[in-house]
Design an enzyme around this catalytic site. Structure first.
Site, mmCIF file in Angstrom:
data_model
loop_
_atom_site.group_PDB
_atom_site.id
_atom_site.type_symbol
_atom_site.label_atom_id
_atom_site.label_comp_id
_atom_site.label_asym_id
_atom_site.label_seq_id
_atom_site.Cartn_x
_atom_site.Cartn_y
_atom_site.Cartn_z
ATOM 1 N N LYS A 147 0.865 -1.237 0.161
ATOM 2 C CA LYS A 147 0.274 -0.186 -0.099
ATOM 3 C C LYS A 147 1.211 1.310 -0.130
ATOM 4 C CE LYS A 147 -3.340 3.632 0.393
ATOM 5 N NZ LYS A 147 -4.007 3.367 0.604
ATOM 6 N N CYS A 202 -3.689 10.137 1.538
ATOM 7 C CA CYS A 202 -2.865 9.675 1.638
ATOM 8 C C CYS A 202 -1.312 9.823 0.654
ATOM 9 C CB CYS A 202 -3.177 9.197 0.389
ATOM 10 S SG CYS A 202 -5.517 9.012 0.572
HETATM 11 N N1 SAJ Z 1 -2.012 15.506 -8.943
HETATM 12 C C1 SAJ Z 1 -1.724 16.424 -9.578
HETATM 13 N N2 SAJ Z 1 -1.053 15.222 -10.797
HETATM 14 C C2 SAJ Z 1 -1.573 14.331 -10.947
HETATM 15 C C3 SAJ Z 1 -1.889 13.214 -10.614
HETATM 16 C C4 SAJ Z 1 -2.596 13.860 -9.025
HETATM 17 O O1 SAJ Z 1 -0.099 16.710 -9.034
HETATM 18 O O2 SAJ Z 1 -1.020 14.254 -12.101
HETATM 19 C C5 SAJ Z 1 -2.860 15.751 -6.894
HETATM 20 C C6 SAJ Z 1 -3.902 15.721 -7.180
HETATM 21 O O3 SAJ Z 1 -4.587 17.035 -6.988
HETATM 22 C C7 SAJ Z 1 -3.590 15.630 -5.411
HETATM 23 C C8 SAJ Z 1 -2.497 13.956 -5.280
HETATM 24 O O4 SAJ Z 1 -2.009 14.464 -6.114
HETATM 25 O O5 SAJ Z 1 -4.056 16.622 -4.466
HETATM 26 C C9 SAJ Z 1 -3.568 13.249 -4.762
HETATM 27 O O6 SAJ Z 1 -4.173 12.360 -5.351
HETATM 28 P P1 SAJ Z 1 -4.617 11.339 -6.823
HETATM 29 O O7 SAJ Z 1 -5.881 11.630 -7.110
HETATM 30 O O8 SAJ Z 1 -3.349 10.725 -7.277
HETATM 31 O O9 SAJ Z 1 -4.582 10.047 -5.177
HETATM 32 P P2 SAJ Z 1 -5.534 10.152 -3.893
HETATM 33 O O10 SAJ Z 1 -4.759 10.854 -2.768
HETATM 34 O O11 SAJ Z 1 -7.297 10.743 -4.655
HETATM 35 O O12 SAJ Z 1 -5.800 8.649 -3.950
HETATM 36 C C10 SAJ Z 1 -4.687 7.979 -3.575
HETATM 37 C C11 SAJ Z 1 -4.827 6.641 -4.645
HETATM 38 N N3 SAJ Z 1 -3.763 5.874 -4.981
HETATM 39 C C12 SAJ Z 1 -3.006 5.949 -5.974
HETATM 40 O O13 SAJ Z 1 -3.416 6.023 -6.892
HETATM 41 C C13 SAJ Z 1 -2.333 4.769 -5.417
HETATM 42 C C14 SAJ Z 1 -5.851 5.531 -3.883
HETATM 43 O O14 SAJ Z 1 -6.242 4.768 -4.730
HETATM 44 C C15 SAJ Z 1 -5.976 5.206 -2.684
HETATM 45 O O15 SAJ Z 1 -6.688 4.476 -2.633
HETATM 46 C C16 SAJ Z 1 -5.883 6.773 -2.108
HETATM 47 O O16 SAJ Z 1 -4.571 7.808 -2.562
HETATM 48 C C17 SAJ Z 1 -5.546 6.396 -0.076
HETATM 49 O O17 SAJ Z 1 -6.390 6.377 0.481
HETATM 50 O O18 SAJ Z 1 -4.793 5.709 -0.241
#
Ligand code: SAJ
Length: 417
Positions: free
Chosen positions: A211, A265
């Protein structure tokens, strides 16, 4: 089955509601009287697509109710937060508290699942906390793969994406890390009752690290995109165009830069690896530092713009506060961090638009700061600071912004044109 879900937050509440909608009798436990009373009224205290309806229906059908204290159950699912303390050390106090709260209610044959994201070795600690508080039952031992224990314990980390939680709860693959093989097989049976994904059976330690690794992988990749945005800015290159072109290569797939990485996360979990392997987690640590610096890169752009205009009598509109689009979650949000610093920059007015909240957080107090709607903000602001690419903001990129300055941290204006 009778199921107790401890922690009615972003993971626990959707999980409890989904289990209830599948016919189980679910008790959701939370320390907050506010959360308990909201759920018992059939309402959601968080914004998540489809969740409100599911809670209302489950409460009406008497399949879900919330309480401050646990009850005897067949299955206990723990979904409490694991923040970090100062110096980025994991804070396991909520997990410990959850263990102590359910221990007196455990009975022979119960399954206990720890879904919270945790450092390697925590499921074993959790088992110790349970066994120290309930001496009548026998508990599994990580070092003895025996079937001779009364309670089954597994770490099955949640992997759902905020904004798409209900779909992913059903369709994502699951990692099942039992303390023993028997624990894994009992936990797998439970997930098979509502999940359509594959179940990957492993040890609790591998499940814990997997994870953390999944979120670190994403963090490192976002850091790469964010670093490119800083490099491109200095070299006067449009980073969005750069990434589009690089991604047309068959083996390149760069993520999108932004104002930083937020949420509870991805901005947190990599530190758990750094804490466990401080000497060897160099890349993971660097990525965290790059992403944590990104809000300051945005703030420097605002400061530079202000300097060039030689006035602070401007009105600024900050569009979005949440950590990512279409959610109300402000935890570790870079958008909120930036907006809070903007608040202290002495603008004539700070107009904040965040469609998913109805009250400004404390960080944005002050009589020059107002939570307003999009049209008002855009109509009166001199500077438009786009921080979150909420769906509601997509149409504005087609409007005429003559005379206004735009700082677009998400490439929304470019993508929609
Ligand atoms: N972000 C960027 N650029 C991108 C993608 C995301 O700047 O190209 C930023 C987003 O704006 C945000 C952060 O990253 O601030 C995280 O967003 P996210 O949509 O990537 O992920 P989370 O935090 O909403 O959810 C993640 C997920 N993990 C992965 O994709 C590996 C989810 O599957 C997990 O269950 C979750 O963390 C968790 O609960 O751990």
């Amino acid at each position: 089955m009778k199921i107790t879900v401890v922690g009615l937050g972003y993971i626990g509440l959707p999980t409890a509601s989904l289990l209830a909608s599948r016919g189980h009798d679910v008790v959701g436990i939370d320390k907050s009287e506010f959360v308990v009373s909201m759920v018992n009224k059939g309402e959601s205290h968080i914004v998540e697509s489809g969740l409100g309806d599911l809670i209302r229906k489950s409460v009406e059908e008497k399949k879900l109710f919330a309480s401050l204290v646990p009850q005897k159950s067949d299955v206990f699912v723990i979904a409490v937060p694991t923040p970090f303390e100062d110096h980025k050390k994991p804070d396991l106090s909520y997990v410990r508290e959850a263990a102590l709260s359910i221990a007196p209610f455990l009975e022979k044959g119960n399954l206990v699942i720890l879904e919270s994201t945790i450092p390697v070795g925590t499921t074993e600690k959790f088992t110790d906390w349970l066994s120290q508080s309930n001496e009548e039952l026998s508990f599994p031992d990580y070092n003895k793969n025996s079937e001779d224990h009364d309670v089954y314990i597994a770490h099955c980390p949640e992997r759902v994406l905020p904004g798409n939680i209900l779909h992913e709860l059903i369709h994502n693959d699951r990692t099942i890390g039992g303390i023993t093989e028997k624990c894994s097989s009992v936990a797998k049976e439970f997930y098979k009752s509502f999940s359509e994904g594959n179940c990957h059976i492993t040890s609790s330690r591998t499940a814990e690290l997997s994870k953390l690794v999944e979120n670190s992988f994403r963090d490192v990749n976002i850091a790469f995109a964010n670093e490119l945005s800083v490099i491109s800015h200095d070299l006067v290159v449009d980073v969005w165009e750069l990434i589009d072109i690089a991604n047309s290569h068959p083996r390149v797939n760069i993520l999108q830069p932004g104002p930083g990485v937020g949420g509870h996360c991805i901005a947190v979990d990599p530190w758990f690896i750094v804490d466990s392997a401080p000497k060897n987690a160099q890349l993971i640590k660097s990525a965290r530092i790059v992403n944590d610096n990104q809000p300051f890169f945005v703030l420097k752009k605002i400061e530079k713009l202000l300097k060039s205009k030689n006035t602070n009598q401007f009105k600024i509109a900050s569009l979005g506060l949440s950590f990512k689009p279409n959610v109300d979650d402000l935890r570790e949000s870079p958008a909120l961090q930036i907006a809070a610093s903007v608040n202290d920059m002495g603008f004539a007015e700070h107009l904040v638009v965040e469609p998913n909240i109805n009250k400004l957080p404390e960080e944005l107090s002050g009589n020059k700061t107002k939570l307003v709607d999009l049209d008002l903000a855009i109509g009166s602001a001199d500077i438009i600071l786009l921080l979150v690419d909420h769906d509601q903001f997509r149409e504005i990129s087609h409007r005429n912004f003559d005379g206004k300055e735009i700082i677009d941290t998400r490439g929304l204006f470019r993508k929609n044109n």
